[in-house]
Design an enzyme around this catalytic site. Structure first.
Site, PDB file in Angstrom:
ATOM      1  N   GLN A 164      42.020  30.161  31.104  1.00  0.00           N
ATOM      2  CA  GLN A 164      40.801  30.612  31.678  1.00  0.00           C
ATOM      3  C   GLN A 164      39.796  29.395  31.871  1.00  0.00           C
ATOM      4  OE1 GLN A 164      40.829  33.091  28.367  1.00  0.00           O
ATOM      5  NE2 GLN A 164      41.081  34.900  29.476  1.00  0.00           N
ATOM      6  N   ARG A 181      49.435  29.433  35.079  1.00  0.00           N
ATOM      7  CA  ARG A 181      48.206  30.237  35.867  1.00  0.00           C
ATOM      8  C   ARG A 181      46.926  29.676  35.503  1.00  0.00           C
ATOM      9  NH1 ARG A 181      48.123  36.314  35.093  1.00  0.00           N
ATOM     10  NH2 ARG A 181      50.004  36.230  36.327  1.00  0.00           N
ATOM     11  N   ASP A 209      49.595  36.944  30.315  1.00  0.00           N
ATOM     12  CA  ASP A 209      48.089  36.912  30.620  1.00  0.00           C
ATOM     13  C   ASP A 209      47.459  36.309  29.491  1.00  0.00           C
ATOM     14  OD1 ASP A 209      48.946  38.365  32.959  1.00  0.00           O
ATOM     15  OD2 ASP A 209      48.249  40.231  32.319  1.00  0.00           O
ATOM     16  N   MET A 210      46.066  35.797  29.824  1.00  0.00           N
ATOM     17  CA  MET A 210      45.187  35.626  28.700  1.00  0.00           C
ATOM     18  C   MET A 210      44.104  36.460  28.664  1.00  0.00           C
ATOM     19  SD  MET A 210      45.013  33.326  26.384  1.00  0.00           S
ATOM     20  CE  MET A 210      45.878  31.956  26.576  1.00  0.00           C
ATOM     21  N   LYS A 261      39.551  31.938  36.479  1.00  0.00           N
ATOM     22  CA  LYS A 261      38.285  31.616  35.947  1.00  0.00           C
ATOM     23  C   LYS A 261      37.949  32.324  34.595  1.00  0.00           C
ATOM     24  CE  LYS A 261      36.060  31.052  40.510  1.00  0.00           C
ATOM     25  NZ  LYS A 261      34.644  31.241  41.358  1.00  0.00           N
ATOM     26  N   THR A 299      42.917  32.896  42.290  1.00  0.00           N
ATOM     27  CA  THR A 299      41.633  33.158  42.367  1.00  0.00           C
ATOM     28  C   THR A 299      41.403  33.600  43.887  1.00  0.00           C
ATOM     29  OG1 THR A 299      39.491  31.656  42.731  1.00  0.00           O
ATOM     30  CG2 THR A 299      41.551  30.812  43.500  1.00  0.00           C
ATOM     31  N   HIS A 300      40.166  34.346  44.073  1.00  0.00           N
ATOM     32  CA  HIS A 300      39.965  34.825  45.401  1.00  0.00           C
ATOM     33  C   HIS A 300      38.907  33.976  45.967  1.00  0.00           C
ATOM     34  CE1 HIS A 300      41.146  38.072  42.558  1.00  0.00           C
ATOM     35  NE2 HIS A 300      41.826  38.398  43.670  1.00  0.00           N
ATOM     36  N   ARG A 307      37.071  45.767  34.589  1.00  0.00           N
ATOM     37  CA  ARG A 307      36.976  44.224  34.702  1.00  0.00           C
ATOM     38  C   ARG A 307      36.920  43.801  36.085  1.00  0.00           C
ATOM     39  NH1 ARG A 307      40.430  44.180  30.338  1.00  0.00           N
ATOM     40  NH2 ARG A 307      42.297  44.010  31.520  1.00  0.00           N
ATOM     41  N   ARG A 308      37.628  44.534  37.128  1.00  0.00           N
ATOM     42  CA  ARG A 308      37.463  44.376  38.656  1.00  0.00           C
ATOM     43  C   ARG A 308      35.810  44.815  38.762  1.00  0.00           C
ATOM     44  NH1 ARG A 308      41.717  42.714  36.857  1.00  0.00           N
ATOM     45  NH2 ARG A 308      40.352  40.805  36.310  1.00  0.00           N
ATOM     46  N   LYS A 345      50.484  41.407  29.037  1.00  0.00           N
ATOM     47  CA  LYS A 345      49.615  41.177  27.975  1.00  0.00           C
ATOM     48  C   LYS A 345      50.274  41.207  26.734  1.00  0.00           C
ATOM     49  CE  LYS A 345      45.238  42.310  30.127  1.00  0.00           C
ATOM     50  NZ  LYS A 345      45.757  41.628  31.509  1.00  0.00           N
TER      51      LYS A 345
HETATM   52  C1  LIG Z   1      46.494  36.790  39.911  1.00  0.00           C
HETATM   53  C2  LIG Z   1      45.533  36.668  38.927  1.00  0.00           C
HETATM   54  C3  LIG Z   1      45.868  36.881  37.636  1.00  0.00           C
HETATM   55  C4  LIG Z   1      44.877  36.923  36.804  1.00  0.00           C
HETATM   56  N1  LIG Z   1      45.039  36.749  35.338  1.00  0.00           N
HETATM   57  C5  LIG Z   1      43.994  36.851  34.396  1.00  0.00           C
HETATM   58  C6  LIG Z   1      44.283  36.713  33.196  1.00  0.00           C
HETATM   59  O1  LIG Z   1      45.433  36.542  32.709  1.00  0.00           O
HETATM   60  N2  LIG Z   1      43.034  36.720  32.375  1.00  0.00           N
HETATM   61  C7  LIG Z   1      41.952  36.755  32.707  1.00  0.00           C
HETATM   62  O2  LIG Z   1      40.847  36.424  31.831  1.00  0.00           O
HETATM   63  N3  LIG Z   1      41.729  36.927  34.099  1.00  0.00           N
HETATM   64  C8  LIG Z   1      42.605  36.738  34.890  1.00  0.00           C
HETATM   65  N4  LIG Z   1      42.264  36.866  36.238  1.00  0.00           N
HETATM   66  C9  LIG Z   1      41.328  37.382  36.753  1.00  0.00           C
HETATM   67  C10 LIG Z   1      40.166  35.985  36.987  1.00  0.00           C
HETATM   68  O3  LIG Z   1      39.787  35.272  35.612  1.00  0.00           O
HETATM   69  C11 LIG Z   1      38.886  36.362  37.469  1.00  0.00           C
HETATM   70  O4  LIG Z   1      38.119  37.268  36.726  1.00  0.00           O
HETATM   71  C12 LIG Z   1      38.847  37.017  38.958  1.00  0.00           C
HETATM   72  O5  LIG Z   1      40.079  36.339  39.596  1.00  0.00           O
HETATM   73  C13 LIG Z   1      37.786  36.845  39.623  1.00  0.00           C
HETATM   74  O6  LIG Z   1      37.354  35.417  39.864  1.00  0.00           O
HETATM   75  P1  LIG Z   1      37.801  34.730  41.111  1.00  0.00           P
HETATM   76  O7  LIG Z   1      38.659  33.351  40.823  1.00  0.00           O
HETATM   77  O8  LIG Z   1      38.360  35.581  42.099  1.00  0.00           O
HETATM   78  O9  LIG Z   1      36.442  33.913  41.797  1.00  0.00           O
HETATM   79  P2  LIG Z   1      35.048  34.785  41.849  1.00  0.00           P
HETATM   80  O10 LIG Z   1      33.941  33.590  42.184  1.00  0.00           O
HETATM   81  O11 LIG Z   1      34.542  35.745  40.673  1.00  0.00           O
HETATM   82  O12 LIG Z   1      35.132  35.424  43.243  1.00  0.00           O
HETATM   83  C14 LIG Z   1      35.537  34.731  44.537  1.00  0.00           C
HETATM   84  C15 LIG Z   1      35.297  35.836  45.737  1.00  0.00           C
HETATM   85  O13 LIG Z   1      36.355  36.723  45.408  1.00  0.00           O
HETATM   86  C16 LIG Z   1      35.900  38.306  45.870  1.00  0.00           C
HETATM   87  N5  LIG Z   1      36.227  38.901  44.563  1.00  0.00           N
HETATM   88  C17 LIG Z   1      36.382  38.557  43.251  1.00  0.00           C
HETATM   89  N6  LIG Z   1      36.666  39.404  42.511  1.00  0.00           N
HETATM   90  C18 LIG Z   1      36.711  40.520  43.118  1.00  0.00           C
HETATM   91  C19 LIG Z   1      36.579  41.788  42.828  1.00  0.00           C
HETATM   92  N7  LIG Z   1      36.894  42.256  41.657  1.00  0.00           N
HETATM   93  N8  LIG Z   1      36.418  43.140  43.668  1.00  0.00           N
HETATM   94  C20 LIG Z   1      36.343  42.571  45.087  1.00  0.00           C
HETATM   95  N9  LIG Z   1      36.279  41.110  45.438  1.00  0.00           N
HETATM   96  C21 LIG Z   1      36.253  40.099  44.596  1.00  0.00           C
HETATM   97  C22 LIG Z   1      34.421  38.129  46.122  1.00  0.00           C
HETATM   98  O14 LIG Z   1      34.409  37.861  47.592  1.00  0.00           O
HETATM   99  C23 LIG Z   1      33.883  36.740  45.384  1.00  0.00           C
HETATM  100  O15 LIG Z   1      32.944  36.113  46.233  1.00  0.00           O
HETATM  101  C24 LIG Z   1      43.408  36.826  37.199  1.00  0.00           C
HETATM  102  C25 LIG Z   1      43.190  36.847  38.617  1.00  0.00           C
HETATM  103  C26 LIG Z   1      44.318  36.846  39.602  1.00  0.00           C
HETATM  104  C27 LIG Z   1      44.011  36.605  40.808  1.00  0.00           C
END
Ligand SMILES: Cc1cc2nc3c(=O)[nH]c(=O)nc-3n(C[C@H](O)[C@H](O)[C@H](O)COP(=O)(O)OP(=O)(O)OC[C@H]3O[C@@H](n4cnc5c(N)ncnc54)[C@H](O)[C@@H]3O)c2cc1C
Length: 307
Positions: A159, A180, A130-131, A183, A227-228, A289-290, A96
């Site tokens: 984002q 990258r 990171d953003m 969301k 994304t997850h 945030r998690r 960051k």
């Molecule tokens: C490698 C990586 C780098 C990132 N870098 C940044 C960044 O620089 N700036 C920024 O603003 N954000 C960052 N993020 C976070 C991102 O913006 C989201 O807040 C986060 O990834 C949750 O969104 P999602 O895409 O997983 O989708 P979602 O719709 O939130 O989640 C999809 C599914 O994933 C699972 N899931 C998601 N989050 C969690 C969790 N915390 N615990 C357990 N299960 C979960 C759930 O099953 C959910 O149904 C990063 C994420 C990743 C994976």
């Protein structure tokens, strides 16, 4: 409501210091954070590499208030890079700018970034910036663009929840950037960010299509879809196949400790998958945030606390 509360609490470090004293919280934190020491992170990174996946590493910290703290954080990243090289681990730092001193001055931040990018380039590593919150978006993209002229190994983050991201992605494509796409993890006002999940997902899809487009590929863009969300991961694979983007032309990125159940399916599709492994004492903001992303995590924490 719960998300807003957790994100508001994420900006209260005093609460983190209290939580840090509770062994039970520490145990829940360990689900998302490799540990407090570099050795903890290196052990996890080695394990992930042995399992055939790539990694990124974050030394946790943000919003440092002094030049000395920023320099110490940069020195920690130089040590990380050296240790990775010593162990032949091709892992990319993800950091960051407010950890590198952006709140102190842009000059301090740029100086720290140059030293890290220089060392990373020698080791053949990329570095992701990171953003953070929208208060930093313009400055982050400005620092990225300035560094991009000197360092081809610098990468940035967009984002999908921000309304401005479509225009930002257009400019990043012109720069042939490694981007990258995530969301977005912070609390932002409605005039800047989409609020509903459907709107954010639609924006993610539009930006994904732009980053995989023939125009972006011709410019040298390298997308990382962070994304997850299993549906979006499947969509990235399908769009890439339809557009003829090869396996090495993009990657999927996920966070350590989240949706490990998806890894096998991603590998079966023969997609490149990178896990971001965070470590360090300053886990509080990252951890909150998690929790905010998934209220069930907060319930899990509370259950542990009251058990
Ligand atoms: C490698 C990586 C780098 C990132 N870098 C940044 C960044 O620089 N700036 C920024 O603003 N954000 C960052 N993020 C976070 C991102 O913006 C989201 O807040 C986060 O990834 C949750 O969104 P999602 O895409 O997983 O989708 P979602 O719709 O939130 O989640 C999809 C599914 O994933 C699972 N899931 C998601 N989050 C969690 C969790 N915390 N615990 C357990 N299960 C979960 C759930 O099953 C959910 O149904 C990063 C994420 C990743 C994976």
């Amino acid at each position: 409501m719960m998300r807003a509360l957790l994100l508001a609490l994420s900006a209260r470090p005093a609460l983190g210091r209290t939580m840090d004293r509770l062994p039970l919280t520490r145990r829940v934190v360990r689900r998302f954070v490799a540990g407090t020491e570099l050795e903890d992170a290196l052990a996890v990174i080695q394990r992930v590499h042995d399992g055939g996946l790539s990694t990124a590493v974050t030394y946790l910290g943000e919003n440092v208030a002094s030049e000395a703290q920023a320099r110490a954080a940069a020195a920690a990243y130089l040590e990380i890079l050296d240790q990775l090289k010593r162990r032949s681990l091709g892992c990319t730092p993800s950091l960051k700018l407010t950890h590198m001193g952006l709140d102190v001055s842009e000059a301090v931040c740029m100086d720290n970034m140059r030293r890290i990018l220089d060392r990373a380039r020698d080791h053949g590593n990329r570095v992701w910036i990171d953003m953070e919150q929208t208060a930093y978006t313009d400055r982050t993209l400005r620092v990225y663009a300035a560094l991009r002229g000197e360092f081809p190994n610098v990468a940035c983050v967009i984002q999908a929840y921000l309304r401005r991201s479509e225009a930002d992605v257009r400019r990043l494509i012109e720069l042939g950037a490694a981007v990258r796409l995530c969301k977005g993890a912070y609390r932002e006002p409605l005039d800047r960010a989409f609020r509903t999940r459907a709107e954010v997902d639609r924006s993610y899809e539009r930006l994904m299509d732009r980053l995989l487009s023939p125009e972006a590929r011709a410019a040298g863009v390298y997308p990382g879809f962070a994304t997850h969300d299993a549906r979006l991961i499947a969509r990235a694979a399908e769009r890439a196949r339809a557009l003829g983007v090869p396996r090495e032309g993009f990657e999927i990125q996920m966070l350590y400790g989240i949706r490990g159940d998806l890894h096998a399916g991603i590998r079966e599709r023969e997609l490149a998958l990178r896990l971001l492994v965070p470590f360090g004492e300053e886990w509080y903001g990252y951890f909150m945030r998690r929790l905010a992303e998934r209220p069930a995590n907060a319930v899990f924490l509370l259950k542990n606390l009251f058990r």
